[in-house]
Write a protein that holds these residues in place. Structure first.
Motif, PDB file in Angstrom:
ATOM      1  N   ALA A  19       0.837  -1.201   0.000  1.00  0.00           N
ATOM      2  CA  ALA A  19       0.000   0.000   0.000  1.00  0.00           C
ATOM      3  C   ALA A  19       0.874   1.254   0.000  1.00  0.00           C
ATOM      4  O   ALA A  19       0.588   2.229  -0.691  1.00  0.00           O
ATOM      5  CB  ALA A  19      -0.918   0.005   1.218  1.00  0.00           C
ATOM      6  N   PHE A  20       1.985   1.213   0.744  1.00  0.00           N
ATOM      7  CA  PHE A  20       2.897   2.352   0.763  1.00  0.00           C
ATOM      8  C   PHE A  20       3.523   2.553  -0.608  1.00  0.00           C
ATOM      9  O   PHE A  20       3.593   3.671  -1.120  1.00  0.00           O
ATOM     10  CB  PHE A  20       3.998   2.153   1.813  1.00  0.00           C
ATOM     11  CG  PHE A  20       5.093   3.176   1.683  1.00  0.00           C
ATOM     12  CD1 PHE A  20       4.938   4.457   2.193  1.00  0.00           C
ATOM     13  CD2 PHE A  20       6.274   2.865   1.012  1.00  0.00           C
ATOM     14  CE1 PHE A  20       5.939   5.409   2.047  1.00  0.00           C
ATOM     15  CE2 PHE A  20       7.276   3.812   0.857  1.00  0.00           C
ATOM     16  CZ  PHE A  20       7.105   5.089   1.378  1.00  0.00           C
ATOM     17  N   ILE A  21       3.983   1.438  -1.203  1.00  0.00           N
ATOM     18  CA  ILE A  21       4.616   1.549  -2.525  1.00  0.00           C
ATOM     19  C   ILE A  21       3.623   2.137  -3.526  1.00  0.00           C
ATOM     20  O   ILE A  21       3.961   3.014  -4.321  1.00  0.00           O
ATOM     21  CB  ILE A  21       5.126   0.174  -3.015  1.00  0.00           C
ATOM     22  CG1 ILE A  21       6.294  -0.270  -2.144  1.00  0.00           C
ATOM     23  CG2 ILE A  21       5.551   0.229  -4.478  1.00  0.00           C
ATOM     24  CD1 ILE A  21       6.928  -1.567  -2.550  1.00  0.00           C
ATOM     25  N   LEU A  22       2.396   1.691  -3.456  1.00  0.00           N
ATOM     26  CA  LEU A  22       1.391   2.207  -4.385  1.00  0.00           C
ATOM     27  C   LEU A  22       1.175   3.700  -4.162  1.00  0.00           C
ATOM     28  O   LEU A  22       1.101   4.478  -5.113  1.00  0.00           O
ATOM     29  CB  LEU A  22       0.072   1.456  -4.212  1.00  0.00           C
ATOM     30  CG  LEU A  22       0.060   0.024  -4.736  1.00  0.00           C
ATOM     31  CD1 LEU A  22      -1.256  -0.659  -4.389  1.00  0.00           C
ATOM     32  CD2 LEU A  22       0.286  -0.013  -6.240  1.00  0.00           C
ATOM     33  N   ALA A  23       1.109   4.094  -2.893  1.00  0.00           N
ATOM     34  CA  ALA A  23       0.862   5.510  -2.600  1.00  0.00           C
ATOM     35  C   ALA A  23       2.045   6.370  -3.030  1.00  0.00           C
ATOM     36  O   ALA A  23       1.875   7.417  -3.653  1.00  0.00           O
ATOM     37  CB  ALA A  23       0.598   5.691  -1.117  1.00  0.00           C
ATOM     38  N   ALA A  24       3.264   5.907  -2.703  1.00  0.00           N
ATOM     39  CA  ALA A  24       4.441   6.696  -3.052  1.00  0.00           C
ATOM     40  C   ALA A  24       4.611   6.728  -4.574  1.00  0.00           C
ATOM     41  O   ALA A  24       5.010   7.747  -5.141  1.00  0.00           O
ATOM     42  CB  ALA A  24       5.675   6.112  -2.381  1.00  0.00           C
ATOM     43  N   THR A  25       4.300   5.614  -5.229  1.00  0.00           N
ATOM     44  CA  THR A  25       4.362   5.607  -6.692  1.00  0.00           C
ATOM     45  C   THR A  25       3.274   6.520  -7.244  1.00  0.00           C
ATOM     46  O   THR A  25       3.475   7.213  -8.243  1.00  0.00           O
ATOM     47  CB  THR A  25       4.197   4.177  -7.241  1.00  0.00           C
ATOM     48  OG1 THR A  25       5.046   3.311  -6.492  1.00  0.00           O
ATOM     49  CG2 THR A  25       4.586   4.085  -8.700  1.00  0.00           C
TER      50      THR A  25
END
Ligand code: PFF
Length: 480
Positions: A19-25
């Protein structure tokens, strides 16, 4: 839900590393990749720009991405409090909070023009939906774009709509607002872009595009190209203003900072290059088009291409929808540090903070709206003479170009320098090592080496550029 206590202003952690990777991406991938990268590459000579851009992404972007995430996760605070707390913990001055404050300022300025361009993309979704791009000629494509941006009322209306959407998402809070949207948005975005490359490679001159983007012509290299590529790398990766630090504050303890950073940097760079590969084959296939179109490139070029292909109406709706979605997920991360600052430092409720900040940014954005219409001839030049030398600091820029220059060439790289210097020399090594504990020692030492060396080198480049000396050095090297 995670069992840890709430972080920053009452929000909870990302439900997972993904979820973090998706948000940061979601923050990194935006107008910068799809609108900005192709036009900047086109304006700065193609391959030479791309090469410097890639070097900046690897040598500067990746280490600073890791730095921002680790500061955020270490402190679990917004960028201002985070810098202050980590500095004090390491026995240094709380004044480091000014780095966070500058970031809030940069986010404010960037969002003001970002929302205007996002508004154009929104307008184009509706243009595409109404079938206006079918059989469109170069002249009509020009007219469509010029009539939109040249009409301040229309342009302002779309800018307003875009800003309202961003404020709505932010006022709901990071977790509930973002995670839900981004989970399905990011994969859709990748798929649509790949489809576009597929179409472009069949319809256009793919070979010419690849040659243009990846076969650098070093005679095109000069100080402007270097500074543009560096600024674009910071902008595209959302670095230098604390947006990624802000999201890092929500990253679970067990996630690897190094691997996570690599995933985000990789995804962002892939999207930029894929966008270039989607746009340039068609630029080279249609004689009326030039690579150096400027900010209008995507908007003028693509409708003509869509107009010439079977099913172009559908593809164009998809494309501009994608652009809007990518822009919103980035814009949200630009507004978040501003709102978080108002909530935690000024004691405002999240709802009110989002509205107040949103309104102020919207208002500043009117300057950009007007830069493409009534104020297009209002230009500023700042060239002080010191001794017998003239230092050209600003050379005939309009409002939009000044805000862009301030943020791209100054605030983001400067923020990056400070962050790199901070983790390299100020923060305790025990704390930074702990955040990177799950990576091999070699990763830590390489990272430390990079941040310690990046800071002074970057600082010198920015300073030389500011003083107009970088140009002379390029001339002297025979590279201009
Ligand atoms: N990275 C975004 C883009 O490429 O469109 C723009 C951006 C978002 C810049 C967030 C900076 C930031 F903090």
């Amino acid at each position: 839900m995670p069992s840890q206590p709430a972080s920053t202003d009452g929000n909870i952690y990302w439900s997972s590393r993904l979820a973090f990777i998706l948000a940061a991406t979601g923050s990194a991938v935006g107008l910068g990749n799809i609108w900005g990268f192709p036009y900047k590459a086109g304006e700065n000579g193609g391959g030479a720009f791309v090469l410097i851009y890639l070097a900046c992404v690897l040598a500067i972007g990746l280490p600073i991405m890791m730095s921002e995430i680790l500061i955020g996760r270490h402190t679990r605070k917004n960028p201002i409090q985070a810098m202050e707390r980590m500095a004090v913990q390491s026995g240094h001055s709380p004044r480091w909070r000014w780095v966070g404050l500058m970031g809030v300022g940069a986010g404010f300025l960037i969002l003001s023009f970002y929302s205007v361009i996002g508004g154009w993309a929104l307008a184009y979704v509706f243009r595409a939906l109404s079938g206006d791009f079918a059989e469109i000629t170069p002249t009509v494509a020009n007219e469509v774009f010029n009539s939109l941006v040249g009409d301040p009322e229309r342009s302002m209306a779309w800018h307003t709509l875009f800003m309202v959407a961003v404020v709505l998402v932010v006022s709901k809070g990071v977790n509930s607002g973002l995670e839900r949207i981004i989970k399905w948005l990011m994969p859709t975005l990748f798929v649509i872009l790949l489809v576009l490359v597929g179409i472009a490679s069949v319809m256009g001159d793919y070979g010419a595009a690849v040659n243009y983007l990846f076969n650098p012509d070093f005679s095109k290299l000069n100080s402007e190209v270097v500074v543009a590529a560096m600024g674009q790398a910071f902008f595209s990766l959302s670095l230098g203003l604390g947006a990624i630090m802000m999201y890092g504050a929500y990253l679970p303890d067990h996630a690897s900072v190094a691997k996570t950073s690599l995933a985000i940097v990789g995804a962002d760079t892939a999207v930029a290059l894929i966008s270039g590969l989607a746009i340039f084959p068609l630029v080279f296939a249609i004689p009326e088009m030039t690579t150096a179109e400027g900010p209008s490139l995507v908007f003028k070029v693509l409708p003509q291409i869509f107009g010439k292909i079977e099913g172009g109406g559908f593809v164009s709706v998809m494309f501009f929808l994608l652009l809007v979605i990518a822009a919103i997920t980035s814009a949200v991360s630009l507004l978040e540090p501003v709102v978080s600052w108002l909530v935690t430092q000024k004691g405002m409720a999240r709802d009110r903070a989002s509205h107040v900040a949103g309104f102020a940014i919207w208002f500043l954005g009117l300057g950009t709206v007007l830069s493409f219409s009534s104020w297009s001839d209002e230009r500023l030049t700042i060239a002080p003479r010191i001794g017998d030398r003239i230092f050209v600091l600003v050379d005939g820029k309009n409002f939009f170009e000044i805000v862009e220059f301030l943020t791209f060439s100054l605030m983001l790289p400067l923020g990056g320098v400070m962050i790199a210097y901070f983790v390299g020399f100020i923060a305790s090594m025990k704390a930074t090592r702990r955040q990177l504990a799950d990576s091999p020692r070699a990763v830590y030492s390489t990272w430390l080496f990079m941040v310690r060396n990046v800071a002074p080198i970057l600082g010198v480049i920015i300073l030389l550029n500011m003083l107009g000396i970088l140009d002379s050095i390029f001339l002297w090297l025979g590279l201009s």
